[in-house]
Design a protein around this motif. Structure first.
Motif, PDB file in Angstrom:
ATOM      1  N   GLY A   1       0.798  -1.225   0.000  1.00 36.97           N
ATOM      2  CA  GLY A   1       0.000   0.000   0.000  1.00 36.97           C
ATOM      3  C   GLY A   1       0.828   1.270   0.000  1.00 36.97           C
ATOM      4  N   THR A   2       2.107   1.179  -0.359  1.00 40.10           N
ATOM      5  CA  THR A   2       2.955   2.366  -0.386  1.00 40.10           C
ATOM      6  C   THR A   2       3.580   2.526  -1.770  1.00 40.10           C
ATOM      7  N   TYR A   3       4.006   3.754  -2.051  1.00 35.71           N
ATOM      8  CA  TYR A   3       4.670   4.073  -3.318  1.00 35.71           C
ATOM      9  C   TYR A   3       6.016   4.722  -2.994  1.00 35.71           C
ATOM     10  N   ALA A   4       7.069   4.192  -3.575  1.00 30.44           N
ATOM     11  CA  ALA A   4       8.390   4.763  -3.323  1.00 30.44           C
ATOM     12  C   ALA A   4       8.451   6.190  -3.862  1.00 30.44           C
ATOM     13  N   LEU A   5       9.090   7.073  -3.094  1.00 29.97           N
ATOM     14  CA  LEU A   5       9.226   8.453  -3.545  1.00 29.97           C
ATOM     15  C   LEU A   5      10.137   8.499  -4.769  1.00 29.97           C
ATOM     16  N   PRO A   6       9.735   9.187  -5.836  1.00 34.37           N
ATOM     17  CA  PRO A   6      10.613   9.300  -7.009  1.00 34.37           C
ATOM     18  C   PRO A   6      11.836  10.156  -6.704  1.00 34.37           C
ATOM     19  N   GLU A   7      12.844  10.033  -7.559  1.00 36.49           N
ATOM     20  CA  GLU A   7      14.096  10.755  -7.328  1.00 36.49           C
ATOM     21  C   GLU A   7      13.882  12.265  -7.264  1.00 36.49           C
ATOM     22  N   ALA A   8      13.016  12.791  -8.133  1.00 37.43           N
ATOM     23  CA  ALA A   8      12.773  14.235  -8.151  1.00 37.43           C
ATOM     24  C   ALA A   8      12.172  14.717  -6.836  1.00 37.43           C
ATOM     25  N   GLN A   9      11.332  13.871  -6.217  1.00 32.65           N
ATOM     26  CA  GLN A   9      10.721  14.241  -4.944  1.00 32.65           C
ATOM     27  C   GLN A   9      11.749  14.180  -3.820  1.00 32.65           C
ATOM     28  N   ARG A  10      12.549  13.121  -3.789  1.00 28.95           N
ATOM     29  CA  ARG A  10      13.552  12.987  -2.734  1.00 28.95           C
ATOM     30  C   ARG A  10      14.584  14.107  -2.807  1.00 28.95           C
ATOM     31  N   ASP A  11      14.908  14.530  -4.016  1.00 27.33           N
ATOM     32  CA  ASP A  11      15.933  15.556  -4.189  1.00 27.33           C
ATOM     33  C   ASP A  11      15.487  16.908  -3.652  1.00 27.33           C
ATOM     34  N   ARG A  12      14.190  17.098  -3.469  1.00 29.91           N
ATOM     35  CA  ARG A  12      13.691  18.371  -2.958  1.00 29.91           C
ATOM     36  C   ARG A  12      13.691  18.423  -1.430  1.00 29.91           C
ATOM     37  N   PHE A  13      13.885  17.307  -0.799  1.00 31.31           N
ATOM     38  CA  PHE A  13      14.029  17.298   0.657  1.00 31.31           C
ATOM     39  C   PHE A  13      15.482  17.603   0.996  1.00 31.31           C
ATOM     40  N   MET A  14      15.693  18.625   1.805  1.00 30.32           N
ATOM     41  CA  MET A  14      17.058  19.005   2.150  1.00 30.32           C
ATOM     42  C   MET A  14      17.767  17.911   2.927  1.00 30.32           C
ATOM     43  N   ALA A  15      17.059  17.264   3.845  1.00 27.50           N
ATOM     44  CA  ALA A  15      17.714  16.250   4.680  1.00 27.50           C
ATOM     45  C   ALA A  15      16.716  15.159   5.036  1.00 27.50           C
ATOM     46  N   ARG A  16      17.260  14.002   5.325  1.00 33.72           N
ATOM     47  CA  ARG A  16      16.460  12.895   5.839  1.00 33.72           C
ATOM     48  C   ARG A  16      17.053  12.480   7.179  1.00 33.72           C
ATOM     49  N   VAL A  17      16.197  12.358   8.179  1.00 32.80           N
ATOM     50  CA  VAL A  17      16.656  11.937   9.503  1.00 32.80           C
ATOM     51  C   VAL A  17      15.829  10.750   9.966  1.00 32.80           C
ATOM     52  N   SER A  18      16.394   9.995  10.876  1.00 34.23           N
ATOM     53  CA  SER A  18      15.698   8.890  11.520  1.00 34.23           C
ATOM     54  C   SER A  18      15.664   9.167  13.017  1.00 34.23           C
ATOM     55  N   VAL A  19      14.501   9.047  13.592  1.00 37.88           N
ATOM     56  CA  VAL A  19      14.361   9.320  15.027  1.00 37.88           C
ATOM     57  C   VAL A  19      15.027   8.228  15.841  1.00 37.88           C
ATOM     58  N   GLY A  20      14.771   6.989  15.487  1.00 45.56           N
ATOM     59  CA  GLY A  20      15.388   5.874  16.202  1.00 45.56           C
ATOM     60  C   GLY A  20      14.715   5.605  17.542  1.00 45.56           C
ATOM     61  N   TYR A  21      15.055   4.475  18.131  1.00 45.27           N
ATOM     62  CA  TYR A  21      14.498   4.125  19.434  1.00 45.27           C
ATOM     63  C   TYR A  21      15.141   4.981  20.523  1.00 45.27           C
ATOM     64  N   PRO A  22      14.375   5.377  21.529  1.00 42.45           N
ATOM     65  CA  PRO A  22      14.940   6.228  22.588  1.00 42.45           C
ATOM     66  C   PRO A  22      15.804   5.425  23.541  1.00 42.45           C
ATOM     67  N   PRO A  23      16.739   6.090  24.240  1.00 40.72           N
ATOM     68  CA  PRO A  23      17.484   5.410  25.314  1.00 40.72           C
ATOM     69  C   PRO A  23      16.526   4.936  26.405  1.00 40.72           C
ATOM     70  N   ALA A  24      16.969   3.964  27.174  1.00 41.00           N
ATOM     71  CA  ALA A  24      16.097   3.387  28.203  1.00 41.00           C
ATOM     72  C   ALA A  24      15.602   4.444  29.190  1.00 41.00           C
ATOM     73  N   ALA A  25      16.499   5.340  29.622  1.00 42.66           N
ATOM     74  CA  ALA A  25      16.103   6.371  30.587  1.00 42.66           C
ATOM     75  C   ALA A  25      15.044   7.295  30.004  1.00 42.66           C
ATOM     76  N   ALA A  26      15.201   7.655  28.721  1.00 45.09           N
ATOM     77  CA  ALA A  26      14.222   8.524  28.084  1.00 45.09           C
ATOM     78  C   ALA A  26      12.880   7.817  27.907  1.00 45.09           C
ATOM     79  N   GLU A  27      12.921   6.518  27.643  1.00 37.78           N
ATOM     80  CA  GLU A  27      11.673   5.775  27.469  1.00 37.78           C
ATOM     81  C   GLU A  27      10.940   5.624  28.802  1.00 37.78           C
ATOM     82  N   ILE A  28      11.697   5.443  29.891  1.00 42.34           N
ATOM     83  CA  ILE A  28      11.066   5.383  31.213  1.00 42.34           C
ATOM     84  C   ILE A  28      10.432   6.717  31.559  1.00 42.34           C
TER      85      ILE A  28
END
Length: 315
Positions: A151-178
Motif C-alpha cells: 500500500g505504499t509508493y516509493a518516492l521518485p528521485e525528483a521528490q527525494r531531491d527536494r528534501f534538504m535532509a532525511r533523519v531517523s528518530v530511532g528508538y529512545p534510550p532506556a532512561a528517556a523511554e522510562i
C-alpha cells in the motif's frame, strides 16, 4: 537567535526525549529554508516531532494525511464555481501554511506526490494557469515508514531531491523511554506546548543564517564531495547541483546554531550523510553485496581531502 533556537529545542525535547541530535537537524533544515523527510519505523515519534516543531512556532500549520485516494487538488487547492458571483473562486489546499506536516507521504500515489514538487522548490502553487505565492517561512515535514511496502509508493528521485535532509528518530534510550512512560501516559505533552516564537522572528533568523561567511575553500570542498559521488562506481546516481546547494545552506545554518558566523569543513562533513544519502542510488553490484548508501557515502566523504587551513571571517 540563541534565545529563540534554544527555546524551540527545549520545547521539542519535552515531547521527543533523548534525541537532541535529531532536534538539532530539524532546526538546521528550518533555518536553511529546506524541507525535512523523517523516515523510521512506526511508533518512534515521527509525527510527534513534526507537530512539536510546528506548535513551537506561532505560525500557520496544516497537516495532510497522505492516503491512496488523496487527490493533487487536495494538496494544492482547486478553483470552484460560485453560483452567486458566477465566477470561479480559488480554495487553497493543504500546502497553504508555514509548516506543512505530510504524514505517511509514501502512501499517496505518485501523481499526488508530484503536487508538492513546485511548492517545495519554488515556494509557489500554480492552479489553472494562476500562480499563488506561499508565505515565508515555508517548510514541509514529511514522514514515511521504510519497512512496510504494501500500500505504499516509493518516492521518485525528483521528490527525494527536494528534501534538504532525511533523519531517523530511532528508538529512545532506556532512561528517556522510562521518562516517557511517566509523562505521556497521563496526558499528551503536545497539549501543554506553547509557542516560543513567531513567523516574523523565524524570518529574521533565516536572514542571519544567509549572512554566514563561507570561504572559497569550503565551497570547493562541498563541490568536491558532490563530484566524488558522481564518479563513484558503487553509486548509480550521484548528488545533483541542488544537493550541493542544500549541503552548503545546511552547513551555514549549523554554524549559526553553534554560534559561529563562518562555516567550517567539519560542518559540511557532519551533514553530508543526512543531506545527501537519500538522493543517491547504489549500483546493482553494491546492492547485491549489501552495502548501504550511507556506508558508501561515508567512504566517499573520507576520501575527499579536507582544506588544510581557512582564512578568517571578514567580520
Amino acid at each position: 537567535m540563541a534565545r529563540v533556537t534554544a527555546g524551540i529545542r527545549h520545547n521539542v525535547e519535552k515531547v521527543i526525549e533523548g534525541k537532541s541530535d535529531v532536534v538539532f537537524s530539524t532546526l538546521v533544515v528550518l533555518l536553511a529554508e529546506g524541507h525535512l523527510l523523517i523516515e523510521d519505523v512506526p511508533g518512534v515519534g515521527k509525527t510527534q516531532l513534526a507537530k512539536a516543531l510546528a506548535r513551537s512556532i506561532d505560525c500557520s500549520v496544516r497537516r495532510i494525511q497522505f492516503t491512496p485516494d488523496l487527490l493533487p487538488s487536495d494538496v494544492t487547492g482547486v478553483a470552484v464555481f460560485n453560483q452567486n458571483t458566477r465566477e470561479f473562486e480559488f480554495r487553497p489546499g493543504g500546502v497553504f501554511a508555514n509548516i506543512v506536516v505530510g504524514d505517511e507521504i509514501n502512501r499517496a500515489s505518485p501523481k499526488t506526490q508530484s503536487a508538492l514538487l513546485e511548492c517545495m522548490e519554488e515556494q509557489q502553487v500554480t492552479v489553472d494557469n494562476v500562480t499563488y505565492q506561499l508565505e515565508s517561512p515555508f517548510m514541509v515535514i514529511a514522514t514515511q515508514n521504510p519497512i512496510e511496502m504494501e500500500g505504499t509508493y516509493a518516492l521518485p528521485e525528483a521528490q527525494r531531491d527536494r528534501f534538504m535532509a532525511r533523519v531517523s528518530v530511532g528508538y529512545p534510550p532506556a532512561a528517556a523511554e522510562i521518562s516517557m512512560l511517566a509523562s505521556h501516559t497521563g496526558a499528551n505533552p503536545l497539549d501543554d506546548l506553547e509557542p516560543v516564537t513567531d513567523a516574523a522572528e523565524i524570518r529574521k533568523i533565516i536572514g542571519i543564517v544567509k549572512q554566514v561567511y563561507v570561504a572559497d575553500a569550503v565551497r570547493q570542498y562541498t563541490v568536491a564531495i558532490a563530484s566524488a559521488t558522481r564518479v563513484n562506481g558503487q553509486l548509480a546516481l550521484g548528488a545533483s547541483p541542488r544537493a550541493t546547494l542544500h549541503l552548503l545552506r545546511a552547513a551555514k545554518a549549523s554554524a549559526a546554531l553553534q554560534g559561529r558566523d563562518y562555516v567550517l569543513p567539519d560542518d559540511v562533513r557532519a551533514l553530508a550523510v543526512p543531506v545527501l544519502a537519500h538522493r543517491l542510488l547504489p549500483s546493482a553490484a553494491a546492492a547485491m553485496n549489501g552495502l548501504s548508501v550511507a556506508d558508501i557515502l561515508t567512504g566517499v566523504v573520507s576520501g575527499v581531502p579536507v582544506p588544510p587551513s581557512l582564512p578568517p571571517s571578514p567580520r
